[in-house]
Design a protein around this motif. Structure first.
Motif, short mmCIF file in Angstrom:
data_model
loop_
_atom_site.label_atom_id
_atom_site.label_comp_id
_atom_site.label_asym_id
_atom_site.label_seq_id
_atom_site.Cartn_x
_atom_site.Cartn_y
_atom_site.Cartn_z
N LEU A 11 0.83 -1.21 0.00
CA LEU A 11 0.00 0.00 0.00
C LEU A 11 0.87 1.26 0.00
O LEU A 11 0.58 2.22 -0.71
CB LEU A 11 -0.93 0.01 1.21
N TYR A 12 1.93 1.26 0.79
CA TYR A 12 2.83 2.40 0.84
C TYR A 12 3.45 2.66 -0.53
O TYR A 12 3.47 3.80 -1.01
CB TYR A 12 3.93 2.16 1.89
N LEU A 13 3.94 1.62 -1.17
CA LEU A 13 4.58 1.76 -2.48
C LEU A 13 3.58 2.23 -3.54
O LEU A 13 3.91 3.08 -4.38
CB LEU A 13 5.23 0.44 -2.90
N ILE A 14 2.37 1.70 -3.50
CA ILE A 14 1.34 2.13 -4.44
C ILE A 14 1.01 3.60 -4.22
O ILE A 14 0.92 4.38 -5.18
CB ILE A 14 0.07 1.26 -4.32
N ARG A 15 0.84 4.00 -2.97
CA ARG A 15 0.52 5.40 -2.66
C ARG A 15 1.64 6.34 -3.09
O ARG A 15 1.38 7.44 -3.57
CB ARG A 15 0.20 5.55 -1.18
N GLN A 16 2.88 5.91 -2.91
CA GLN A 16 4.03 6.72 -3.34
C GLN A 16 4.02 6.88 -4.86
O GLN A 16 4.28 7.98 -5.37
CB GLN A 16 5.34 6.09 -2.88
N ALA A 17 3.71 5.82 -5.58
CA ALA A 17 3.66 5.89 -7.05
C ALA A 17 2.53 6.80 -7.51
O ALA A 17 2.70 7.59 -8.45
CB ALA A 17 3.48 4.48 -7.63
N ILE A 18 1.39 6.74 -6.84
CA ILE A 18 0.25 7.60 -7.19
C ILE A 18 0.61 9.06 -6.92
O ILE A 18 0.36 9.93 -7.76
CB ILE A 18 -1.01 7.19 -6.41
N LEU A 19 1.20 9.33 -5.78
CA LEU A 19 1.60 10.70 -5.43
C LEU A 19 2.59 11.25 -6.46
O LEU A 19 2.43 12.38 -6.94
CB LEU A 19 2.23 10.72 -4.03
N LYS A 20 3.57 10.46 -6.84
CA LYS A 20 4.56 10.88 -7.84
C LYS A 20 3.87 11.18 -9.17
O LYS A 20 4.16 12.17 -9.82
CB LYS A 20 5.62 9.80 -8.02
N HIS A 21 2.95 10.32 -9.55
CA HIS A 21 2.21 10.52 -10.80
C HIS A 21 1.40 11.80 -10.75
O HIS A 21 1.39 12.59 -11.70
CB HIS A 21 1.30 9.32 -11.07
N GLU A 22 0.71 12.01 -9.63
CA GLU A 22 -0.14 13.20 -9.50
C GLU A 22 0.68 14.49 -9.47
O GLU A 22 0.20 15.54 -9.86
CB GLU A 22 -1.01 13.09 -8.25
N GLN A 23 1.90 14.41 -8.99
CA GLN A 23 2.76 15.59 -8.94
C GLN A 23 3.27 15.98 -10.34
O GLN A 23 3.58 17.13 -10.57
CB GLN A 23 3.93 15.37 -7.99
N THR A 24 3.36 15.00 -11.23
CA THR A 24 3.87 15.28 -12.58
C THR A 24 2.79 15.36 -13.64
O THR A 24 3.05 15.79 -14.75
CB THR A 24 4.92 14.22 -12.99
N HIS A 25 1.59 14.92 -13.29
CA HIS A 25 0.46 14.95 -14.21
C HIS A 25 -0.73 15.53 -13.49
O HIS A 25 -0.79 15.56 -12.28
CB HIS A 25 0.10 13.53 -14.68
N GLU A 26 -1.71 15.98 -14.24
CA GLU A 26 -2.93 16.46 -13.61
C GLU A 26 -3.66 15.29 -12.95
O GLU A 26 -3.65 14.19 -13.46
CB GLU A 26 -3.83 17.14 -14.64
#
Length: 51
Positions: free
Chosen positions: A35-50
């Motif tokens: 869950l932590y790794l998935i959330r980190q990937a989502i956060l990274k994606h959201e920071q670089t994309h809308e």
């Protein structure tokens, strides 16, 4: 009240062992680490994309 969702995941033995070691090192359960790794990937994606 929303219910938690279930996600089945098939991984090879080597990845499973590495994930287990990582989770233990970080003081998390394997589920918690995933869950932590998935959330980190989502956060990274959201920071670089809308969102």
């Amino acid at each position: 009240m929303k219910k938690d969702k279930h996600l089945g995941l098939r991984i090879d033995s080597e990845t499973h062992e590495k994930l287990k070691n990582l989770a233990e090192y970080e003081g998390r359960s394997m589920n918690g680490e995933v869950l932590y790794l998935i959330r980190q990937a989502i956060l990274k994606h959201e920071q670089t994309h809308e969102k």
